[in-house]
Motif scaffolding. Structure first.
Motif, PDB file in Angstrom:
ATOM      1  N   GLN A 220       7.326  12.796   6.815  1.00 36.12           N
ATOM      2  CA  GLN A 220       6.634  13.209   5.595  1.00 36.12           C
ATOM      3  C   GLN A 220       7.547  12.982   4.404  1.00 36.12           C
ATOM      4  N   TRP A 221       6.977  12.460   3.347  1.00 37.30           N
ATOM      5  CA  TRP A 221       7.790  12.168   2.165  1.00 37.30           C
ATOM      6  C   TRP A 221       8.325  13.453   1.559  1.00 37.30           C
ATOM      7  N   ALA A 222       9.595  13.400   1.163  1.00 38.11           N
ATOM      8  CA  ALA A 222      10.234  14.502   0.454  1.00 38.11           C
ATOM      9  C   ALA A 222      10.658  14.010  -0.920  1.00 38.11           C
ATOM     10  N   GLU A 223      10.670  14.901  -1.890  1.00 37.95           N
ATOM     11  CA  GLU A 223      10.967  14.517  -3.266  1.00 37.95           C
ATOM     12  C   GLU A 223      12.329  13.826  -3.350  1.00 37.95           C
ATOM     13  N   GLY A 224      12.359  12.712  -4.055  1.00 44.53           N
ATOM     14  CA  GLY A 224      13.587  11.947  -4.205  1.00 44.53           C
ATOM     15  C   GLY A 224      13.801  10.920  -3.110  1.00 44.53           C
ATOM     16  N   GLU A 225      12.943  10.897  -2.108  1.00 43.71           N
ATOM     17  CA  GLU A 225      13.114   9.991  -0.978  1.00 43.71           C
ATOM     18  C   GLU A 225      12.534   8.614  -1.317  1.00 43.71           C
ATOM     19  N   THR A 226      13.219   7.564  -0.892  1.00 46.61           N
ATOM     20  CA  THR A 226      12.753   6.202  -1.134  1.00 46.61           C
ATOM     21  C   THR A 226      11.838   5.746  -0.003  1.00 46.61           C
ATOM     22  N   MET A 227      11.120   4.667  -0.251  1.00 44.18           N
ATOM     23  CA  MET A 227      10.250   4.119   0.775  1.00 44.18           C
ATOM     24  C   MET A 227      11.047   3.632   1.970  1.00 44.18           C
ATOM     25  N   ALA A 228      12.179   2.992   1.712  1.00 42.90           N
ATOM     26  CA  ALA A 228      13.013   2.471   2.808  1.00 42.90           C
ATOM     27  C   ALA A 228      13.499   3.615   3.695  1.00 42.90           C
ATOM     28  N   HIS A 229      13.893   4.720   3.083  1.00 41.78           N
ATOM     29  CA  HIS A 229      14.376   5.857   3.872  1.00 41.78           C
ATOM     30  C   HIS A 229      13.239   6.474   4.686  1.00 41.78           C
ATOM     31  N   LEU A 230      12.058   6.574   4.089  1.00 42.36           N
ATOM     32  CA  LEU A 230      10.907   7.142   4.795  1.00 42.36           C
ATOM     33  C   LEU A 230      10.552   6.296   6.018  1.00 42.36           C
ATOM     34  N   LEU A 231      10.529   4.968   5.855  1.00 40.15           N
ATOM     35  CA  LEU A 231      10.226   4.076   6.973  1.00 40.15           C
ATOM     36  C   LEU A 231      11.302   4.166   8.058  1.00 40.15           C
TER      37      LEU A 231
ATOM     38  N   LEU B  97       0.831  -1.211   0.000  1.00 46.32           N
ATOM     39  CA  LEU B  97       0.000   0.000   0.000  1.00 46.32           C
ATOM     40  C   LEU B  97       0.863   1.258   0.000  1.00 46.32           C
ATOM     41  N   LEU B  98       1.931   1.240   0.807  1.00 39.54           N
ATOM     42  CA  LEU B  98       2.804   2.404   0.884  1.00 39.54           C
ATOM     43  C   LEU B  98       3.498   2.649  -0.454  1.00 39.54           C
ATOM     44  N   GLN B  99       3.949   1.581  -1.106  1.00 36.12           N
ATOM     45  CA  GLN B  99       4.593   1.724  -2.408  1.00 36.12           C
ATOM     46  C   GLN B  99       3.618   2.309  -3.424  1.00 36.12           C
ATOM     47  N   LYS B 100       2.372   1.837  -3.393  1.00 33.21           N
ATOM     48  CA  LYS B 100       1.348   2.334  -4.302  1.00 33.21           C
ATOM     49  C   LYS B 100       1.076   3.815  -4.078  1.00 33.21           C
ATOM     50  N   HIS B 101       0.952   4.222  -2.814  1.00 39.88           N
ATOM     51  CA  HIS B 101       0.652   5.629  -2.526  1.00 39.88           C
ATOM     52  C   HIS B 101       1.855   6.534  -2.756  1.00 39.88           C
ATOM     53  N   LEU B 102       3.046   6.002  -2.588  1.00 38.59           N
ATOM     54  CA  LEU B 102       4.234   6.801  -2.904  1.00 38.59           C
ATOM     55  C   LEU B 102       4.293   7.082  -4.410  1.00 38.59           C
ATOM     56  N   SER B 103       3.922   6.100  -5.212  1.00 36.86           N
ATOM     57  CA  SER B 103       3.901   6.311  -6.660  1.00 36.86           C
ATOM     58  C   SER B 103       2.903   7.398  -7.030  1.00 36.86           C
ATOM     59  N   ALA B 104       1.740   7.367  -6.401  1.00 39.01           N
ATOM     60  CA  ALA B 104       0.726   8.392  -6.661  1.00 39.01           C
ATOM     61  C   ALA B 104       1.192   9.749  -6.166  1.00 39.01           C
ATOM     62  N   THR B 105       1.876   9.779  -5.037  1.00 39.29           N
ATOM     63  CA  THR B 105       2.375  11.035  -4.479  1.00 39.29           C
ATOM     64  C   THR B 105       3.422  11.664  -5.388  1.00 39.29           C
ATOM     65  N   ARG B 106       4.291  10.834  -5.974  1.00 41.29           N
ATOM     66  CA  ARG B 106       5.314  11.353  -6.882  1.00 41.29           C
ATOM     67  C   ARG B 106       4.673  11.961  -8.128  1.00 41.29           C
ATOM     68  N   ARG B 107       3.594  11.323  -8.610  1.00 43.77           N
ATOM     69  CA  ARG B 107       2.930  11.859  -9.798  1.00 43.77           C
ATOM     70  C   ARG B 107       2.203  13.170  -9.488  1.00 43.77           C
ATOM     71  N   GLU B 108       1.514  13.199  -8.368  1.00 43.46           N
ATOM     72  CA  GLU B 108       0.663  14.337  -8.032  1.00 43.46           C
ATOM     73  C   GLU B 108       1.397  15.416  -7.244  1.00 43.46           C
ATOM     74  N   LEU B 109       2.584  15.079  -6.725  1.00 46.50           N
ATOM     75  CA  LEU B 109       3.332  15.980  -5.843  1.00 46.50           C
ATOM     76  C   LEU B 109       2.469  16.426  -4.661  1.00 46.50           C
ATOM     77  N   SER B 110       1.690  15.464  -4.142  1.00 51.96           N
ATOM     78  CA  SER B 110       0.830  15.731  -2.982  1.00 51.96           C
ATOM     79  C   SER B 110       1.530  15.230  -1.720  1.00 51.96           C
ATOM     80  N   PRO B 111       1.182  15.763  -0.561  1.00 47.01           N
ATOM     81  CA  PRO B 111       1.851  15.338   0.672  1.00 47.01           C
ATOM     82  C   PRO B 111       1.445  13.924   1.082  1.00 47.01           C
ATOM     83  N   LEU B 112       2.384  13.230   1.670  1.00 46.31           N
ATOM     84  CA  LEU B 112       2.118  11.903   2.245  1.00 46.31           C
ATOM     85  C   LEU B 112       2.967  11.762   3.499  1.00 46.31           C
ATOM     86  N   THR B 113       2.337  11.355   4.578  1.00 42.59           N
ATOM     87  CA  THR B 113       3.033  11.206   5.851  1.00 42.59           C
ATOM     88  C   THR B 113       2.750   9.819   6.409  1.00 42.59           C
TER      89      THR B 113
END
Length: 453
Positions: free
Chosen positions: A409-420, A299-315
């Motif tokens: 909160q996700w920052a541009e260029g950040e990976t899922m592993a780094h966010l976790l 789920l996190l990978q899916k929402h990160l992909s959407a966040t990168r496309r939309e440049l919307s916040p994700l925490t």
């Protein structure tokens, strides 16, 4: 992909199929007209043809269900298949005992009595079948056969030998009150079976569900028609038999044809249900009803992909229950499980429709908050803390429910592993600060509830 293609192939209409259906409807129409003229000239022949049709269908349903019993786990198919063997046999006895057949000449009431008994057995079977449809109950075919054999024998003995079955029709007088009220009672049972079939319609493909509904409705109309006739050769009796033809034909379409010509519709439906149940077991934690670690990462990978496309916040928010190990050691694992479920319940109550609450394992949880800034997530955590405080004030246990958390909160260029890893680090930093405070004001009572697990 392959399953979707198979399903599309099964459901895609074709020009040849439309032509075949048109020819079928024409043949059925011609058959009905021919039967009508046969009925006008020789009602006994009309009755025999209709009953033989239903008997053949009943026996065929049994053959299909019996031979597929090793492959289909649906208990209602077993029940219908075995029941229709005996229903067909009773219909055969009804046909042979009909007035004018000159086979049973010692008693005038056999045919109508057999009709009522058989239709009552059929209606109760349909009610039981649709009650069992959503359940995974293992039925023993030989036990069912023995049970239906006993019931059938009792019906035959009560009519032919003991002659204790109530009289249903008197020539020149018409139907008895018992016969009329029995038909209404049978209609009520069929109405309840129809409601159950509709309630569990998700268990059937749309086409099969449509066939079953038509069959049930026509069976009810058939029974209602049989409440009006005065003569066994009357018009309403003929109308009732027409409805019976449609009813049994729809059962044929739903079960027999589906099982022989389109076996995927029965088997594929069951396989999809099993697949969905397996996916649910893999994705949902049994204890807390939250998403599992595996589902959380997907789920996190899916929402990160959407966040990168939309440049919307994700925490995301990593949470860890405080002192769970000490609670397990002191009060037992059952109490620890109760604590986990209570905490999961508070998380669910604060989740938006777009949020996901997950159990990562043990006493660790993860919240995936799409379209949410870190500041908004912090306010969400405050509401969770308020709910936890209410829980603590409402129970009288030897410990308090508490948790530590870390936001990222996700920052541009950040990976899922780094966010976790960032959320996990912040959560453990808060836990460490709690330990330091606990060390400064340790008491035997509060320490067991406050130490980190």
């Amino acid at each position: 992909m392959m399953e979707r293609e198979q399903q599309t192939h099964l459901e895609r209409p074709s020009a040849g199929g439309a032509l075949a259906r048109s020819l079928l409807f024409l043949l059925m129409g011609a058959g009905f007209v021919a039967l009508y003229y046969v009925g006008l000239r020789n009602y006994l022949l009309f009755h025999s043809l209709v009953e033989i049709f239903s008997i053949v269908i009943a026996f065929t349903i049994f053959i299909i269900a019996w031979n597929s019993r090793e492959h289909l786990a649906d208990s209602y198919l077993y029940l219908l298949g075995i029941a229709y063997l005996f229903i067909g046999f009773l219909d055969l006895m009804h046909t042979l005992s009909y007035k004018g057949m000159q086979i049973f000449t010692d008693y005038d009431f056999y045919a109508n009595q057999l009709w009522v008994a058989t239709r009552l057995l059929e209606s109760l079977t349909l009610l039981a079948a649709f009650s069992l449809a959503p359940r995974r109950i293992t039925l023993r075919p030989y036990v069912l056969e023995a049970g239906y054999a006993v019931v059938t024998a009792l019906i035959l003995f009560s009519i032919f030998q003991w002659r204790i079955f109530p009289i249903c029709f008197i020539e020149g007088v018409g139907q008895t009150p018992f016969k009329i009220w029995s038909e209404f009672f049978i209609c009520a049972i069929l109405g309840l079976a129809t409601w159950l079939a509709y309630r569990h319609r998700q268990l059937f493909s749309p086409q099969v569900f449509g066939y079953l509904m038509i069959s049930l409705v026509c069976t009810i109309l058939s029974e209602l028609s049989f409440t009006f006739y005065i003569s066994n050769y009357g018009f309403s009796n003929m109308v009732g038999h027409y409805f019976k033809i449609v009813s049994f034909y729809m059962i044929y379409r739903a079960i027999v044809q589906t099982g022989i010509r389109s076996p995927y519709q029965l088997v594929f439906k069951e396989l999809k249900a099993k697949e969905a149940e397996l996916e649910r077991q893999v994705a949902i934690d049994e204890l807390t009803d939250l998403f599992t670690r595996r589902a959380a990462l997907a789920l996190l990978q899916k929402h990160l992909s959407a966040t990168r496309r939309e440049l919307s916040p994700l925490t995301i928010c990593y949470l860890d229950l405080d002192g769970l190990k000490q609670i397990n050691d002191t009060f037992g694992h059952a109490e620890g499980d109760s604590l986990l479920k209570a905490f999961a319940g508070q998380l669910i109550r604060e989740m938006r429709a777009s949020d996901y609450a997950c159990r990562m394992g043990g006493d660790e949880f993860l919240l995936i908050l799409s379209h949410c800034t870190e500041g908004e997530a912090a306010r969400l955590v405050e509401r969770i803390e308020a709910r936890v405080a209410q829980v603590n004030s409402s129970w009288s246990k030897g410990y308090a429910l508490a948790f530590s958390y870390g936001l990222a909160q996700w920052a541009e260029g950040e990976t899922m592993a780094h966010l976790l890893a960032l959320a996990d680090t912040r959560m453990y930093a808060q836990k460490a600060r709690k330990k330091e405070k606990t060390a400064l004001r340790t008491s035997p009572v509060t320490a067991a509830a406050s130490l980190a697990g």
